[in-house]
Design a protein around this motif. Structure first.
Motif, PDB file in Angstrom:
ATOM      1  N   ALA A  65      46.538  75.564  54.035  1.00 42.91           N
ATOM      2  CA  ALA A  65      46.966  74.381  53.282  1.00 42.91           C
ATOM      3  C   ALA A  65      45.950  73.259  53.430  1.00 42.91           C
ATOM      4  O   ALA A  65      45.640  72.548  52.461  1.00 42.91           O
ATOM      5  CB  ALA A  65      48.343  73.924  53.755  1.00 42.91           C
ATOM      6  N   PHE A  66      45.413  73.087  54.631  1.00 45.37           N
ATOM      7  CA  PHE A  66      44.381  72.074  54.871  1.00 45.37           C
ATOM      8  C   PHE A  66      43.166  72.340  53.990  1.00 45.37           C
ATOM      9  O   PHE A  66      42.655  71.438  53.330  1.00 45.37           O
ATOM     10  CB  PHE A  66      43.990  72.073  56.358  1.00 45.37           C
ATOM     11  CG  PHE A  66      42.723  71.341  56.648  1.00 45.37           C
ATOM     12  CD1 PHE A  66      42.683  69.957  56.629  1.00 45.37           C
ATOM     13  CD2 PHE A  66      41.555  72.028  56.936  1.00 45.37           C
ATOM     14  CE1 PHE A  66      41.503  69.269  56.897  1.00 45.37           C
ATOM     15  CE2 PHE A  66      40.377  71.355  57.202  1.00 45.37           C
ATOM     16  CZ  PHE A  66      40.353  69.974  57.185  1.00 45.37           C
ATOM     17  N   LEU A  67      42.715  73.596  53.951  1.00 47.74           N
ATOM     18  CA  LEU A  67      41.550  73.942  53.140  1.00 47.74           C
ATOM     19  C   LEU A  67      41.832  73.743  51.653  1.00 47.74           C
ATOM     20  O   LEU A  67      40.961  73.260  50.916  1.00 47.74           O
ATOM     21  CB  LEU A  67      41.128  75.384  53.404  1.00 47.74           C
ATOM     22  CG  LEU A  67      40.507  75.649  54.766  1.00 47.74           C
ATOM     23  CD1 LEU A  67      40.219  77.128  54.938  1.00 47.74           C
ATOM     24  CD2 LEU A  67      39.252  74.829  54.950  1.00 47.74           C
ATOM     25  N   ALA A  68      43.027  74.087  51.206  1.00 49.61           N
ATOM     26  CA  ALA A  68      43.383  73.904  49.798  1.00 49.61           C
ATOM     27  C   ALA A  68      43.345  72.425  49.414  1.00 49.61           C
ATOM     28  O   ALA A  68      42.833  72.064  48.345  1.00 49.61           O
ATOM     29  CB  ALA A  68      44.764  74.489  49.527  1.00 49.61           C
ATOM     30  N   ARG A  69      43.860  71.550  50.299  1.00 53.41           N
ATOM     31  CA  ARG A  69      43.808  70.110  50.030  1.00 53.41           C
ATOM     32  C   ARG A  69      42.374  69.607  49.979  1.00 53.41           C
ATOM     33  O   ARG A  69      42.014  68.820  49.107  1.00 53.41           O
ATOM     34  CB  ARG A  69      44.592  69.330  51.091  1.00 53.41           C
ATOM     35  CG  ARG A  69      46.091  69.356  50.893  1.00 53.41           C
ATOM     36  CD  ARG A  69      46.782  68.342  51.791  1.00 53.41           C
ATOM     37  NE  ARG A  69      46.422  68.452  53.203  1.00 53.41           N
ATOM     38  CZ  ARG A  69      46.963  69.302  54.057  1.00 53.41           C
ATOM     39  NH1 ARG A  69      47.909  70.131  53.656  1.00 53.41           N
ATOM     40  NH2 ARG A  69      46.575  69.329  55.324  1.00 53.41           N
TER      41      ARG A  69
END
Length: 77
Positions: A65-69
């Motif tokens: 999720a961090f990478l997607a953001r």
């Protein structure tokens, strides 16, 4: 304990279950960053974490999720 011992993929193969929570070290390994940088991301709120008793844990889906953001922010810029 070596870095390969903390690899979540290896842990899931060892016991047959995918981990639901990761240690900060495991999350850092997933993101290919250092432990200190991972704690900084947690402190800033960029990487989700939970305190369980006195233990800091990162939900297994939080690194993705961090990478997607971060990718979305980069594409928006």
């Amino acid at each position: 304990m070596s870095i390969t011992d903390m690899d979540p993929a290896r842990l899931s193969k060892a016991n047959g279950l995918a981990p639901v929570l990761l240690t900060v070290e495991e999350a850092a390994t997933c993101l290919r960053i250092g432990r200190t940088t991972c704690f900084a991301l947690i402190r800033s709120g960029e990487l989700e974490s939970l305190l369980i008793g006195g233990l800091r844990r990162v939900p297994a889906d939080a690194p993705a999720a961090f990478l997607a953001r971060r990718r979305a922010e980069r594409q928006a810029a």
